[in-house]
Write a protein that holds these residues in place. Structure first.
Motif, PDB file in Angstrom:
ATOM      1  N   GLY A 129       0.800  -1.214   0.000  1.00 57.22           N
ATOM      2  CA  GLY A 129       0.000   0.000   0.000  1.00 57.22           C
ATOM      3  C   GLY A 129       0.835   1.268   0.000  1.00 57.22           C
ATOM      4  N   THR A 130       0.182   2.396  -0.202  1.00 58.25           N
ATOM      5  CA  THR A 130       0.826   3.707  -0.141  1.00 58.25           C
ATOM      6  C   THR A 130       0.035   4.603   0.817  1.00 58.25           C
ATOM      7  N   THR A 131       0.634   5.723   1.193  1.00 57.31           N
ATOM      8  CA  THR A 131      -0.024   6.614   2.135  1.00 57.31           C
ATOM      9  C   THR A 131      -0.010   8.056   1.642  1.00 57.31           C
ATOM     10  N   LYS A 132      -1.015   8.790   2.061  1.00 63.35           N
ATOM     11  CA  LYS A 132      -1.125  10.209   1.715  1.00 63.35           C
ATOM     12  C   LYS A 132      -1.437  10.982   2.988  1.00 63.35           C
ATOM     13  N   ALA A 133      -0.575  11.915   3.342  1.00 62.99           N
ATOM     14  CA  ALA A 133      -0.787  12.728   4.544  1.00 62.99           C
ATOM     15  C   ALA A 133      -1.996  13.640   4.336  1.00 62.99           C
ATOM     16  N   CYS A 134      -2.896  13.649   5.308  1.00 69.26           N
ATOM     17  CA  CYS A 134      -4.085  14.519   5.201  1.00 69.26           C
ATOM     18  C   CYS A 134      -4.470  15.020   6.595  1.00 69.26           C
ATOM     19  N   ASN A 135      -3.499  15.623   7.268  1.00 69.70           N
ATOM     20  CA  ASN A 135      -3.677  16.044   8.657  1.00 69.70           C
ATOM     21  C   ASN A 135      -4.780  17.076   8.840  1.00 69.70           C
ATOM     22  N   GLN A 136      -4.969  17.934   7.862  1.00 71.02           N
ATOM     23  CA  GLN A 136      -5.911  19.040   8.017  1.00 71.02           C
ATOM     24  C   GLN A 136      -7.358  18.655   7.706  1.00 71.02           C
ATOM     25  N   LEU A 137      -7.567  17.438   7.200  1.00 72.58           N
ATOM     26  CA  LEU A 137      -8.904  17.074   6.733  1.00 72.58           C
ATOM     27  C   LEU A 137      -9.854  16.640   7.842  1.00 72.58           C
ATOM     28  N   ILE A 138      -9.352  15.993   8.878  1.00 74.97           N
ATOM     29  CA  ILE A 138     -10.228  15.398   9.886  1.00 74.97           C
ATOM     30  C   ILE A 138     -11.059  16.478  10.584  1.00 74.97           C
ATOM     31  N   CYS A 139     -12.351  16.216  10.716  1.00 72.19           N
ATOM     32  CA  CYS A 139     -13.252  17.215  11.298  1.00 72.19           C
ATOM     33  C   CYS A 139     -13.275  17.104  12.827  1.00 72.19           C
ATOM     34  N   LYS A 140     -13.782  18.150  13.473  1.00 69.15           N
ATOM     35  CA  LYS A 140     -13.788  18.216  14.934  1.00 69.15           C
ATOM     36  C   LYS A 140     -14.646  17.110  15.546  1.00 69.15           C
ATOM     37  N   SER A 141     -15.730  16.760  14.873  1.00 66.99           N
ATOM     38  CA  SER A 141     -16.608  15.708  15.388  1.00 66.99           C
ATOM     39  C   SER A 141     -15.878  14.377  15.478  1.00 66.99           C
ATOM     40  N   ASN A 142     -15.095  14.050  14.450  1.00 64.27           N
ATOM     41  CA  ASN A 142     -14.350  12.791  14.454  1.00 64.27           C
ATOM     42  C   ASN A 142     -13.211  12.819  15.475  1.00 64.27           C
ATOM     43  N   ILE A 143     -12.584  13.986  15.640  1.00 63.25           N
ATOM     44  CA  ILE A 143     -11.541  14.121  16.659  1.00 63.25           C
ATOM     45  C   ILE A 143     -12.125  13.851  18.040  1.00 63.25           C
ATOM     46  N   SER A 144     -13.284  14.440  18.323  1.00 67.21           N
ATOM     47  CA  SER A 144     -13.929  14.271  19.619  1.00 67.21           C
ATOM     48  C   SER A 144     -14.292  12.803  19.874  1.00 67.21           C
ATOM     49  N   LEU A 145     -14.798  12.131  18.838  1.00 71.22           N
ATOM     50  CA  LEU A 145     -15.167  10.717  18.965  1.00 71.22           C
ATOM     51  C   LEU A 145     -13.947   9.853  19.279  1.00 71.22           C
ATOM     52  N   LEU A 146     -12.839  10.091  18.573  1.00 71.38           N
ATOM     53  CA  LEU A 146     -11.629   9.299  18.786  1.00 71.38           C
ATOM     54  C   LEU A 146     -10.973   9.618  20.131  1.00 71.38           C
ATOM     55  N   GLN A 147     -11.121  10.849  20.591  1.00 67.22           N
ATOM     56  CA  GLN A 147     -10.621  11.197  21.925  1.00 67.22           C
ATOM     57  C   GLN A 147     -11.362  10.390  22.996  1.00 67.22           C
ATOM     58  N   LYS A 148     -12.674  10.245  22.838  1.00 68.59           N
ATOM     59  CA  LYS A 148     -13.462   9.457  23.784  1.00 68.59           C
ATOM     60  C   LYS A 148     -13.045   7.991  23.736  1.00 68.59           C
ATOM     61  N   ALA A 149     -12.799   7.492  22.520  1.00 70.01           N
ATOM     62  CA  ALA A 149     -12.398   6.092  22.362  1.00 70.01           C
ATOM     63  C   ALA A 149     -11.043   5.831  23.007  1.00 70.01           C
ATOM     64  N   SER A 150     -10.096   6.754  22.830  1.00 73.66           N
ATOM     65  CA  SER A 150      -8.766   6.569  23.427  1.00 73.66           C
ATOM     66  C   SER A 150      -8.836   6.639  24.949  1.00 73.66           C
ATOM     67  N   LYS A 151      -9.749   7.457  25.472  1.00 72.69           N
ATOM     68  CA  LYS A 151      -9.915   7.558  26.919  1.00 72.69           C
ATOM     69  C   LYS A 151     -10.487   6.270  27.491  1.00 72.69           C
ATOM     70  N   VAL A 152     -11.451   5.688  26.783  1.00 73.20           N
ATOM     71  CA  VAL A 152     -12.046   4.421  27.216  1.00 73.20           C
ATOM     72  C   VAL A 152     -10.991   3.318  27.246  1.00 73.20           C
ATOM     73  N   LEU A 153     -10.118   3.299  26.231  1.00 70.54           N
ATOM     74  CA  LEU A 153      -9.086   2.277  26.136  1.00 70.54           C
ATOM     75  C   LEU A 153      -7.921   2.523  27.094  1.00 70.54           C
ATOM     76  N   GLY A 154      -7.766   3.766  27.535  1.00 69.34           N
ATOM     77  CA  GLY A 154      -6.716   4.085  28.494  1.00 69.34           C
ATOM     78  C   GLY A 154      -5.321   4.031  27.906  1.00 69.34           C
ATOM     79  N   LEU A 155      -5.196   4.378  26.635  1.00 72.53           N
ATOM     80  CA  LEU A 155      -3.893   4.341  25.968  1.00 72.53           C
ATOM     81  C   LEU A 155      -3.401   5.755  25.683  1.00 72.53           C
ATOM     82  N   ASP A 156      -2.122   6.021  25.985  1.00 68.88           N
ATOM     83  CA  ASP A 156      -1.548   7.335  25.714  1.00 68.88           C
ATOM     84  C   ASP A 156      -1.187   7.493  24.241  1.00 68.88           C
ATOM     85  N   LEU A 157      -0.677   6.420  23.634  1.00 68.73           N
ATOM     86  CA  LEU A 157      -0.325   6.422  22.213  1.00 68.73           C
ATOM     87  C   LEU A 157      -1.157   5.359  21.526  1.00 68.73           C
ATOM     88  N   ILE A 158      -1.899   5.758  20.492  1.00 74.96           N
ATOM     89  CA  ILE A 158      -2.818   4.825  19.855  1.00 74.96           C
ATOM     90  C   ILE A 158      -3.019   5.200  18.392  1.00 74.96           C
TER      91      ILE A 158
END
Length: 233
Positions: A129-158
């Protein structure tokens, strides 16, 4: 390892499992979601460090060579262009042949000039596979959802593997799912993306660790310097 996708019948699933259990224990079964874009979102202490779109291996026809020959040619270029991932070559395995059959093709098929086809389902760097950097694309709603998921999992790096139509749109409106959460995520795709602006996430991670343990860091730096001076003398 041993990945097979788009298994449509129970009989075929059992056939794959019989083969896999000869070499692997245990085996992970996940639901399959096709025709969606794949993204890796790297989070560190609840903040998004980098986002990369992961693109499955593909070849472009020249009207002369077979799909098999095009894969060989791509692998030659890939080995030269990606020294950080020497084993990340396109494989002509069952996953590849299943994807080709779905498109009415085989390894012997000859593509039209400039015709582009995907040759596997999985989009891992280790599988071509190949990769394309798209750091600026992710919306605030998705950031908030993933923040909640990382908190539930208790992982600092994920590293979250997210499938959706567009990471810039909330997952609930983009057929989105969180497929996996990786506790030891690969950072190569962010440091050395195939396209787009790289993010030097290793510096951010190391800086955080140094700030957390400054005395230990300074002590080991001093020991290393003293050892080097003694060796030099």
């Amino acid at each position: 390892e041993g990945v097979n996708c788009n298994i449509k019948t129970e009989a075929l699933l059992r056939q794959y499992l019989d083969k896999l259990y000869q070499n692997y224990d245990p085996v992970l079964i996940e639901s399959f979601h096709d025709n969606l874009n794949s993204y890796r979102v790297l989070m560190f202490y609840g903040k998004v460090l980098a986002v990369a779109q992961r693109i499955p291996a593909f070849v472009i026809g020249d009207g002369i060579q077979s799909v098999s020959a095009l894969i060989d040619l791509k692998n030659k270029h890939r080995a030269k262009d990606m020294p950080c991932s020497p084993d990340g070559l396109v494989m002509k395995n069952e996953d590849c042949q299943t994807k080709l059959r779905e498109q009415g093709l085989s390894l012997d098929s000859i593509l039209l000039k400039n015709e582009t086809i995907t040759v596997c389902y999985t989009c891992n760097l280790a599988r071509g596979g190949t990769t394309k950097a798209c750091n600026q694309l992710i919306c605030k709603s998705n950031i908030s959802l993933l923040q909640k998921a990382s908190k539930v999992l208790g992982l600092d790096l994920i590293g979250f593997d997210v499938l959706c139509e567009n990471i810039a749109v909330p997952l609930s409106q983009s057929k989105g799912i969180i497929l996996e959460a990786n506790s030891y995520p690969d950072i190569t795709m962010h440091e050395y993306p195939s396209s787009g602006e790289p993010t030097h996430v290793s510096k951010i991670i190391l800086r955080k660790l140094i700030y957390r343990h400054p005395i230990s860091y300074c002590w080991h730096r001093l020991k290393s310097k003293l050892a080097f001076t003694q060796t030099k003398n």
